[in-house]
Design an enzyme around this catalytic site. Sequence first.
Site, PDB file in Angstrom:
ATOM      1  N   TYR A  15       0.822  -1.222   0.000  1.00  0.00           N
ATOM      2  CA  TYR A  15       0.000   0.000   0.000  1.00  0.00           C
ATOM      3  C   TYR A  15       0.851   1.266   0.000  1.00  0.00           C
ATOM      4  O   TYR A  15       0.684   2.133   0.851  1.00  0.00           O
ATOM      5  CB  TYR A  15      -0.949   0.017   1.210  1.00  0.00           C
ATOM      6  CG  TYR A  15      -1.774  -1.243   1.312  1.00  0.00           C
ATOM      7  CD1 TYR A  15      -2.842  -1.464   0.444  1.00  0.00           C
ATOM      8  CD2 TYR A  15      -1.473  -2.229   2.242  1.00  0.00           C
ATOM      9  CE1 TYR A  15      -3.573  -2.635   0.509  1.00  0.00           C
ATOM     10  CE2 TYR A  15      -2.196  -3.405   2.306  1.00  0.00           C
ATOM     11  CZ  TYR A  15      -3.247  -3.596   1.443  1.00  0.00           C
ATOM     12  OH  TYR A  15      -3.966  -4.747   1.500  1.00  0.00           O
ATOM     13  N   TYR A 143     -12.655  -7.370   5.744  1.00  0.00           N
ATOM     14  CA  TYR A 143     -11.448  -7.426   4.904  1.00  0.00           C
ATOM     15  C   TYR A 143     -11.110  -8.894   4.674  1.00  0.00           C
ATOM     16  O   TYR A 143     -11.068  -9.681   5.617  1.00  0.00           O
ATOM     17  CB  TYR A 143     -10.257  -6.714   5.565  1.00  0.00           C
ATOM     18  CG  TYR A 143      -9.015  -6.843   4.713  1.00  0.00           C
ATOM     19  CD1 TYR A 143      -8.817  -6.001   3.622  1.00  0.00           C
ATOM     20  CD2 TYR A 143      -8.087  -7.849   4.934  1.00  0.00           C
ATOM     21  CE1 TYR A 143      -7.712  -6.162   2.789  1.00  0.00           C
ATOM     22  CE2 TYR A 143      -6.985  -8.013   4.107  1.00  0.00           C
ATOM     23  CZ  TYR A 143      -6.804  -7.172   3.046  1.00  0.00           C
ATOM     24  OH  TYR A 143      -5.726  -7.335   2.212  1.00  0.00           O
ATOM     25  N   ASP A 247     -13.865 -16.497   7.627  1.00  0.00           N
ATOM     26  CA  ASP A 247     -12.486 -16.139   7.332  1.00  0.00           C
ATOM     27  C   ASP A 247     -11.785 -15.917   8.668  1.00  0.00           C
ATOM     28  O   ASP A 247     -11.940 -14.872   9.303  1.00  0.00           O
ATOM     29  CB  ASP A 247     -12.469 -14.870   6.463  1.00  0.00           C
ATOM     30  CG  ASP A 247     -11.055 -14.350   6.224  1.00  0.00           C
ATOM     31  OD1 ASP A 247     -10.116 -14.856   6.865  1.00  0.00           O
ATOM     32  OD2 ASP A 247     -10.907 -13.419   5.419  1.00  0.00           O
ATOM     33  N   LYS A 276      -2.029 -16.690   7.906  1.00  0.00           N
ATOM     34  CA  LYS A 276      -1.214 -15.897   8.831  1.00  0.00           C
ATOM     35  C   LYS A 276      -0.463 -16.730   9.871  1.00  0.00           C
ATOM     36  O   LYS A 276       0.632 -17.202   9.599  1.00  0.00           O
ATOM     37  CB  LYS A 276      -2.097 -14.858   9.536  1.00  0.00           C
ATOM     38  CG  LYS A 276      -2.475 -13.679   8.645  1.00  0.00           C
ATOM     39  CD  LYS A 276      -3.025 -12.556   9.473  1.00  0.00           C
ATOM     40  CE  LYS A 276      -3.532 -11.401   8.622  1.00  0.00           C
ATOM     41  NZ  LYS A 276      -2.468 -10.542   8.096  1.00  0.00           N
TER      42      LYS A 276
HETATM   43  N1  PMP Z   1      -8.488 -12.337   5.479  1.00  0.00           N
HETATM   44  C1  PMP Z   1      -8.254 -11.632   6.591  1.00  0.00           C
HETATM   45  C2  PMP Z   1      -9.297 -11.592   7.675  1.00  0.00           C
HETATM   46  C3  PMP Z   1      -7.042 -10.928   6.743  1.00  0.00           C
HETATM   47  O1  PMP Z   1      -6.828 -10.209   7.855  1.00  0.00           O
HETATM   48  C4  PMP Z   1      -6.079 -11.008   5.715  1.00  0.00           C
HETATM   49  C5  PMP Z   1      -4.739 -10.294   5.816  1.00  0.00           C
HETATM   50  N2  PMP Z   1      -4.667  -9.199   6.623  1.00  0.00           N
HETATM   51  C6  PMP Z   1      -6.364 -11.775   4.570  1.00  0.00           C
HETATM   52  C7  PMP Z   1      -7.577 -12.428   4.493  1.00  0.00           C
HETATM   53  C8  PMP Z   1      -5.390 -11.884   3.439  1.00  0.00           C
HETATM   54  O2  PMP Z   1      -4.301 -12.642   3.783  1.00  0.00           O
HETATM   55  P1  PMP Z   1      -2.919 -12.502   2.993  1.00  0.00           P
HETATM   56  O3  PMP Z   1      -2.411 -11.128   3.261  1.00  0.00           O
HETATM   57  O4  PMP Z   1      -2.058 -13.586   3.560  1.00  0.00           O
HETATM   58  O5  PMP Z   1      -3.229 -12.724   1.543  1.00  0.00           O
END
Ligand code: PMP
Length: 426
Positions: A15, A143, A247, A276
């Site tokens: 970003y 997100y 998610d 993560k």
């Molecule tokens: N889903 C959520 C809830 C996240 O917080 C994130 C990353 N911050 C992602 C998906 C995307 O993961 P990545 O950055 O490993 O692609």
Amino acid sequence: MTPLEFDQHHLWHPYTNVAKPGPTFRVSEAEGAWITLDDGTRLIDGMSSWWCMLHGHRHPVITKAIHDQLDRLPHVMFGGLTHDPAIELGRKLLDMTPPSLQRIFYCDSGSVAVEVGMKMAVQYQHAVGQPQRTKFVTIRSGYHGDTWKAMSVCDPVTGMHHLFQGAVSVQYFIDKPSVRITDDWIEDDVQNGLAQLRQTLERHEDIAAFILEPVVQGTGGMYFFHPEYLNQARAICDAHGVLLIFDEIATGFGRTGKLFATDHTTIEPDILCLGKALTGGHISFACTMTNDRVALGIGHGEPGIFMHGPTFMANPLACAAAKASLDLLSTGEWQDQTRRISDQMKTELAAAHTMPGVADVRVLGGIAVIEMDHVVSADKAHGLAKETGVYLRPFGKNIYTMPPFICSTEELSQISAALLRLAGEL
Ligand code: PMP
């Protein structure tokens, strides 16, 4: 050109504007809660390196697992072949996650895990005779990642959908759940937001799944909502033939004070995305889990095969790291650690409640947030890092920490002092 000049001229950071690159520190090594810069400065990683470095940097158990695996089998394709790290990790994941989720799809990153989950939902609906069900409903302020389908279910404003109009799929957005986790549940569906979900599913027969981050919305605003919303949403989805996708890329592996945010509820999702902290943050990896209904639904439909298969699927190094990280979690120590983080943060951040410019202070498990009444500058926080000794990267109005679980009492106090200082100065 110095190394930092090279970085500024040639390397794109997350970003950022290449014409105006932001300030950047050069990290030479990291261990435990600490990162060391090239000038010798040591900073506590108050972000757990974007929420993944659960047991601290360079954990000996995880690095040994990666080294051992490196000496035997760093990678092999997963098409037609398998290996022990994938199998052992799979067993471990099944032990820890909701019992109905029996099928695991390994992939590379969180965003891809979301793509895979969304694709599973569409392919399942197609297989069970609902080919018109290709869209998704989600809650605002969510997100889910930066790839196209994931982006389509990110908050339409902060995810800047207007920038990608015509390119990003148009989905259905409903308000985020109004009842906070700390408040009493409100049984009125209009007030708690479930009426919107029901109406959307009644009106639109093209919805494959409801996707959301359970209990904690991370990047979209660090908002903690009442798990009862999810219990009741499950029943509404079932009544309309719509799948439920959680998610848990940010919330998984103890971060909310439960092993998974799903454990705050009494239900199980159809599809669960993990990433993560899956490898304790040591190497990129993710997975999407689902139940037999979805997996066999796809399997018994046309064409039967699931249309996804990344080159680095089930990478043995990543599987070995993840298995080691889950073994560390299995000791159960994370429970005391997250309880300690949350107790200490609640006490030490209490002072923020009366500070000018502070709108809210909230703590859940290993997450502590000071929400300001104005947008704060990540660059200014960056500038203060060397003075506070803590690396924090606020976004929007939120100054927050998700510290590594292994932080000592002193390290946590240093983080809360830094949060308070940022709240006072930003
Ligand atoms: N889903 C959520 C809830 C996240 O917080 C994130 C990353 N911050 C992602 C998906 C995307 O993961 P990545 O950055 O490993 O692609």
